[in-house]
Design a protein around this motif. Sequence first.
Motif, PDB file in Angstrom:
ATOM      1  N   ARG A  38      -4.715 -28.444  60.837  1.00 47.11           N
ATOM      2  CA  ARG A  38      -5.873 -28.481  60.061  1.00 47.11           C
ATOM      3  C   ARG A  38      -5.903 -29.782  59.239  1.00 47.11           C
ATOM      4  O   ARG A  38      -6.885 -30.307  59.061  1.00 47.11           O
ATOM      5  N   ASN A  42     -14.757 -29.969  58.286  1.00 46.63           N
ATOM      6  CA  ASN A  42     -14.443 -28.344  57.948  1.00 46.63           C
ATOM      7  C   ASN A  42     -15.409 -27.565  59.093  1.00 46.63           C
ATOM      8  O   ASN A  42     -14.814 -26.472  59.432  1.00 46.63           O
ATOM      9  N   ILE A  71     -13.660 -27.399  62.593  1.00 50.55           N
ATOM     10  CA  ILE A  71     -12.508 -26.392  62.358  1.00 50.55           C
ATOM     11  C   ILE A  71     -12.974 -24.927  62.397  1.00 50.55           C
ATOM     12  O   ILE A  71     -12.186 -24.156  63.012  1.00 50.55           O
ATOM     13  N   SER A  72     -13.885 -24.692  61.699  1.00 52.95           N
ATOM     14  CA  SER A  72     -14.430 -23.312  61.577  1.00 52.95           C
ATOM     15  C   SER A  72     -14.947 -22.874  62.873  1.00 52.95           C
ATOM     16  O   SER A  72     -14.843 -21.682  63.081  1.00 52.95           O
ATOM     17  N   GLY A 121     -11.916 -22.100  65.199  1.00 50.50           N
ATOM     18  CA  GLY A 121     -11.320 -21.034  64.730  1.00 50.50           C
ATOM     19  C   GLY A 121     -11.917 -19.723  65.087  1.00 50.50           C
ATOM     20  O   GLY A 121     -11.258 -19.015  65.321  1.00 50.50           O
ATOM     21  N   SER A 122     -13.041 -19.560  64.672  1.00 50.80           N
ATOM     22  CA  SER A 122     -14.029 -18.335  65.080  1.00 50.80           C
ATOM     23  C   SER A 122     -13.972 -18.269  66.456  1.00 50.80           C
ATOM     24  O   SER A 122     -13.842 -17.217  66.872  1.00 50.80           O
ATOM     25  N   PHE A 158      -4.347 -18.421  62.572  1.00 54.65           N
ATOM     26  CA  PHE A 158      -6.045 -18.723  62.261  1.00 54.65           C
ATOM     27  C   PHE A 158      -6.329 -18.516  60.858  1.00 54.65           C
ATOM     28  O   PHE A 158      -7.209 -19.204  60.358  1.00 54.65           O
ATOM     29  N   SER A 159      -5.523 -17.794  59.933  1.00 57.26           N
ATOM     30  CA  SER A 159      -5.736 -17.697  58.488  1.00 57.26           C
ATOM     31  C   SER A 159      -5.576 -19.054  57.718  1.00 57.26           C
ATOM     32  O   SER A 159      -6.295 -19.443  56.787  1.00 57.26           O
ATOM     33  N   THR A 177      -8.427 -22.087  60.129  1.00 54.16           N
ATOM     34  CA  THR A 177      -9.688 -22.136  59.433  1.00 54.16           C
ATOM     35  C   THR A 177     -10.061 -22.425  58.078  1.00 54.16           C
ATOM     36  O   THR A 177     -10.757 -22.930  57.526  1.00 54.16           O
ATOM     37  N   SER A 178      -8.717 -22.124  57.128  1.00 54.17           N
ATOM     38  CA  SER A 178      -8.992 -22.533  55.724  1.00 54.17           C
ATOM     39  C   SER A 178     -10.286 -22.014  54.862  1.00 54.17           C
ATOM     40  O   SER A 178     -11.210 -22.965  54.902  1.00 54.17           O
ATOM     41  N   PHE A 183     -13.988 -24.305  53.268  1.00 57.33           N
ATOM     42  CA  PHE A 183     -15.385 -24.059  53.319  1.00 57.33           C
ATOM     43  C   PHE A 183     -15.894 -23.894  51.986  1.00 57.33           C
ATOM     44  O   PHE A 183     -17.151 -24.367  51.516  1.00 57.33           O
ATOM     45  N   ASN A 206     -20.492 -19.431  62.635  1.00 60.22           N
ATOM     46  CA  ASN A 206     -19.252 -18.852  62.848  1.00 60.22           C
ATOM     47  C   ASN A 206     -19.044 -17.352  63.499  1.00 60.22           C
ATOM     48  O   ASN A 206     -18.477 -17.099  64.339  1.00 60.22           O
TER      49      ASN A 206
END
Length: 109
Positions: free
Chosen positions: A20, A26, A29-30, A33-34, A58-59, A62-63, A67, A94
Amino acid sequence: MKINNFIYIILAAYLATFLRLTITNNFFISIIGSFFLGFFISKRLSYSTKKILLSGFFSCFTSFSGFIYFLYKILNQGDWIKFIIYFNLIVIVNLFTMLFGFWISRKIT
């Protein structure tokens, strides 16, 4: 759950946090991750593997706080229209990316 699984969750969270920090976008990354979240949700994984991937990796990857900070900066500028557009765009994109990952995973297996 065994103590080894907690250690694996911590290691997965550490790896995700490191990844990350290397990627500063951001939105990118989302999306990544999604997609992978949807991909792994459809797999038949053991309970401990799901916890390691979903709760550990993943938690942290995606942070959600990244967001929220991005939206906070827009809101702080007083641009409500941009805030509403980005908020809805990020959530909808997402969601569909996660569903696409789920669909791809089902097609592969």
